[in-house]
Design a protein around this motif. Structure first.
Motif, PDB file in Angstrom:
ATOM      1  N   ARG A  48      14.849 -22.624   8.148  1.00 13.26           N
ATOM      2  CA  ARG A  48      16.027 -22.860   6.920  1.00 13.26           C
ATOM      3  C   ARG A  48      16.922 -22.127   7.065  1.00 13.26           C
ATOM      4  NH1 ARG A  48      12.468 -27.210   6.083  1.00 13.26           N
ATOM      5  NH2 ARG A  48      10.650 -26.618   4.666  1.00 13.26           N
ATOM      6  N   ILE A  49      16.972 -21.340   7.600  1.00 13.29           N
ATOM      7  CA  ILE A  49      18.169 -20.181   7.454  1.00 13.29           C
ATOM      8  C   ILE A  49      19.103 -20.379   9.403  1.00 13.29           C
ATOM      9  CG2 ILE A  49      19.100 -17.897   7.503  1.00 13.29           C
ATOM     10  CD1 ILE A  49      17.061 -17.702   5.024  1.00 13.29           C
ATOM     11  N   SER A  50      18.050 -19.629  10.108  1.00 19.66           N
ATOM     12  CA  SER A  50      18.363 -19.732  11.622  1.00 19.66           C
ATOM     13  C   SER A  50      18.830 -21.259  11.972  1.00 19.66           C
ATOM     14  CB  SER A  50      17.259 -19.344  12.470  1.00 19.66           C
ATOM     15  OG  SER A  50      17.219 -17.168  11.951  1.00 19.66           O
ATOM     16  N   ASN A  51      18.466 -21.815  11.721  1.00 23.76           N
ATOM     17  CA  ASN A  51      18.713 -22.954  12.584  1.00 23.76           C
ATOM     18  C   ASN A  51      19.532 -24.265  11.257  1.00 23.76           C
ATOM     19  OD1 ASN A  51      16.942 -23.457  14.412  1.00 23.76           O
ATOM     20  ND2 ASN A  51      14.772 -24.218  14.332  1.00 23.76           N
ATOM     21  N   THR A 102      25.120 -29.217   4.498  1.00 21.71           N
ATOM     22  CA  THR A 102      23.739 -29.980   4.265  1.00 21.71           C
ATOM     23  C   THR A 102      23.133 -29.493   5.261  1.00 21.71           C
ATOM     24  OG1 THR A 102      24.210 -32.157   4.582  1.00 21.71           O
ATOM     25  CG2 THR A 102      24.194 -31.337   2.320  1.00 21.71           C
ATOM     26  N   GLN A 103      21.366 -30.095   5.228  1.00 24.01           N
ATOM     27  CA  GLN A 103      20.634 -29.148   6.173  1.00 24.01           C
ATOM     28  C   GLN A 103      19.465 -29.897   5.748  1.00 24.01           C
ATOM     29  OE1 GLN A 103      18.675 -25.868   6.208  1.00 24.01           O
ATOM     30  NE2 GLN A 103      19.750 -25.434   5.089  1.00 24.01           N
ATOM     31  N   LEU A 104      19.070 -31.319   6.607  1.00 19.59           N
ATOM     32  CA  LEU A 104      18.371 -32.241   6.900  1.00 19.59           C
ATOM     33  C   LEU A 104      16.648 -31.453   6.539  1.00 19.59           C
ATOM     34  CD1 LEU A 104      17.539 -34.973   6.116  1.00 19.59           C
ATOM     35  CD2 LEU A 104      16.936 -35.553   8.514  1.00 19.59           C
ATOM     36  N   VAL A 105      15.760 -31.963   5.156  1.00 13.88           N
ATOM     37  CA  VAL A 105      14.568 -30.995   4.966  1.00 13.88           C
ATOM     38  C   VAL A 105      13.757 -32.221   4.780  1.00 13.88           C
ATOM     39  CG1 VAL A 105      13.455 -29.397   3.369  1.00 13.88           C
ATOM     40  CG2 VAL A 105      15.463 -28.880   4.274  1.00 13.88           C
ATOM     41  N   ARG A 106      12.876 -32.326   5.295  1.00 18.89           N
ATOM     42  CA  ARG A 106      11.623 -33.289   5.304  1.00 18.89           C
ATOM     43  C   ARG A 106      12.304 -34.571   4.656  1.00 18.89           C
ATOM     44  NH1 ARG A 106       8.088 -28.685   2.065  1.00 18.89           N
ATOM     45  NH2 ARG A 106       7.384 -28.133   3.055  1.00 18.89           N
ATOM     46  N   LYS A 108      15.186 -35.186   3.865  1.00 19.15           N
ATOM     47  CA  LYS A 108      16.328 -35.546   2.278  1.00 19.15           C
ATOM     48  C   LYS A 108      16.987 -34.123   2.620  1.00 19.15           C
ATOM     49  CE  LYS A 108      15.529 -34.647  -2.589  1.00 19.15           C
ATOM     50  NZ  LYS A 108      14.964 -34.012  -3.507  1.00 19.15           N
ATOM     51  N   GLU A 109      18.720 -35.010   2.331  1.00 17.61           N
ATOM     52  CA  GLU A 109      19.134 -33.752   2.534  1.00 17.61           C
ATOM     53  C   GLU A 109      20.044 -32.521   1.141  1.00 17.61           C
ATOM     54  OE1 GLU A 109      22.951 -34.635   4.200  1.00 17.61           O
ATOM     55  OE2 GLU A 109      22.032 -35.506   5.602  1.00 17.61           O
ATOM     56  N   ARG A 110      19.447 -31.127   1.678  1.00 22.74           N
ATOM     57  CA  ARG A 110      19.901 -30.256   0.849  1.00 22.74           C
ATOM     58  C   ARG A 110      20.914 -29.360   1.068  1.00 22.74           C
ATOM     59  NH1 ARG A 110      14.217 -28.772  -0.467  1.00 22.74           N
ATOM     60  NH2 ARG A 110      15.128 -27.577  -2.037  1.00 22.74           N
ATOM     61  N   THR A 111      21.524 -28.757  -0.140  1.00 24.24           N
ATOM     62  CA  THR A 111      22.710 -27.841   0.430  1.00 24.24           C
ATOM     63  C   THR A 111      22.421 -26.510   0.964  1.00 24.24           C
ATOM     64  OG1 THR A 111      23.436 -26.757  -2.267  1.00 24.24           O
ATOM     65  CG2 THR A 111      24.659 -28.720  -1.540  1.00 24.24           C
ATOM     66  N   ASN A 112      22.914 -26.051   1.692  1.00 28.16           N
ATOM     67  CA  ASN A 112      22.714 -24.616   1.776  1.00 28.16           C
ATOM     68  C   ASN A 112      22.256 -23.350   0.332  1.00 28.16           C
ATOM     69  OD1 ASN A 112      22.633 -25.135   4.596  1.00 28.16           O
ATOM     70  ND2 ASN A 112      24.693 -24.648   4.838  1.00 28.16           N
ATOM     71  N   LEU A 113      23.381 -24.356  -0.518  1.00 28.82           N
ATOM     72  CA  LEU A 113      22.706 -23.470  -1.777  1.00 28.82           C
ATOM     73  C   LEU A 113      20.850 -23.613  -1.833  1.00 28.82           C
ATOM     74  CD1 LEU A 113      23.537 -22.023  -3.869  1.00 28.82           C
ATOM     75  CD2 LEU A 113      24.803 -23.448  -4.749  1.00 28.82           C
ATOM     76  N   ASP A 114      20.910 -24.808  -2.247  1.00 34.63           N
ATOM     77  CA  ASP A 114      19.434 -25.565  -2.793  1.00 34.63           C
ATOM     78  C   ASP A 114      18.809 -24.731  -2.051  1.00 34.63           C
ATOM     79  OD1 ASP A 114      17.970 -26.484  -4.515  1.00 34.63           O
ATOM     80  OD2 ASP A 114      18.025 -28.185  -2.682  1.00 34.63           O
ATOM     81  N   MET A 115      18.673 -25.354  -0.499  1.00 35.29           N
ATOM     82  CA  MET A 115      18.160 -24.101  -0.016  1.00 35.29           C
ATOM     83  C   MET A 115      17.798 -22.933   0.015  1.00 35.29           C
ATOM     84  SD  MET A 115      16.419 -26.033   2.477  1.00 35.29           S
ATOM     85  CE  MET A 115      14.525 -25.495   1.699  1.00 35.29           C
ATOM     86  N   LEU A 116      18.922 -22.409   0.157  1.00 39.34           N
ATOM     87  CA  LEU A 116      18.729 -20.103  -0.756  1.00 39.34           C
ATOM     88  C   LEU A 116      17.684 -20.367  -2.112  1.00 39.34           C
ATOM     89  CD1 LEU A 116      22.146 -19.776   1.682  1.00 39.34           C
ATOM     90  CD2 LEU A 116      19.405 -18.318   1.984  1.00 39.34           C
TER      91      LEU A 116
END
Length: 152
Positions: A48-51, A102-106, A108-116
């Protein structure tokens, strides 16, 4: 950043109370050891962070994170420190625009803020498991981690 530092500190406070055998203890075959949980958090940061945020190319083997693994207490301390230093330094160095990328998680597009935010919640859940395992093992000798102490 403070939440991630708190999780790091409390994880280290539990690890420092346990032996190599204790950090690898599993209540049963379908449960995780503290080693599994620390390695799993590292894998999550890699993905989630490195990649996802730093656009590195780390390979994650999520299945391996939950297999019966053996790590020394010292290895887990090093993994914990490296993991949270990476998270905190990433946050400190993020541009305003990076928070909204954004990054693709499962799928679904998620912002980096949301991911953190998700990572903070996820790691807190696993911290609870780490503390509970520590309490099961140490019983009345367990030293609570809720009162801030200096960690070496």
């Amino acid at each position: 950043m403070k939440k991630f530092e708190e999780i790091r500190t409390r994880t280290l406070l539990v690890l420092n109370q346990l032996s190599d055998d204790e950090v690898n203890w599993r209540p049963n075959e379908s449960s995780n050891s503290i080693s599994n949980l620390v390695v799993h958090i590292r894998g999550n940061v890699d993905e989630r962070i490195s990649n996802g945020i730093l656009h590195n190319n780390k390979i994650r083997n999520r299945q391996m994170e939950f297999e019966s693994i053996k790590k020394s207490k010292q290895e887990l301390i090093e993994i914990t420190n490296e993991t949270y230093v990476e998270v905190i330094e990433t946050i400190e160095n993020m541009s305003k625009a990076a928070w909204h990328e954004t990054q693709l998680v499962r799928n679904k597009e998620r912002t980096n803020l949301d991911m953190l935010l998700q990572c903070a919640a996820h790691f807190s859940e696993h911290l609870g498991q780490i503390m509970y395992i520590g309490k099961l093992i140490k019983n009345e000798d367990y030293i609570t981690t809720s009162i801030p102490k200096k960690v070496i």
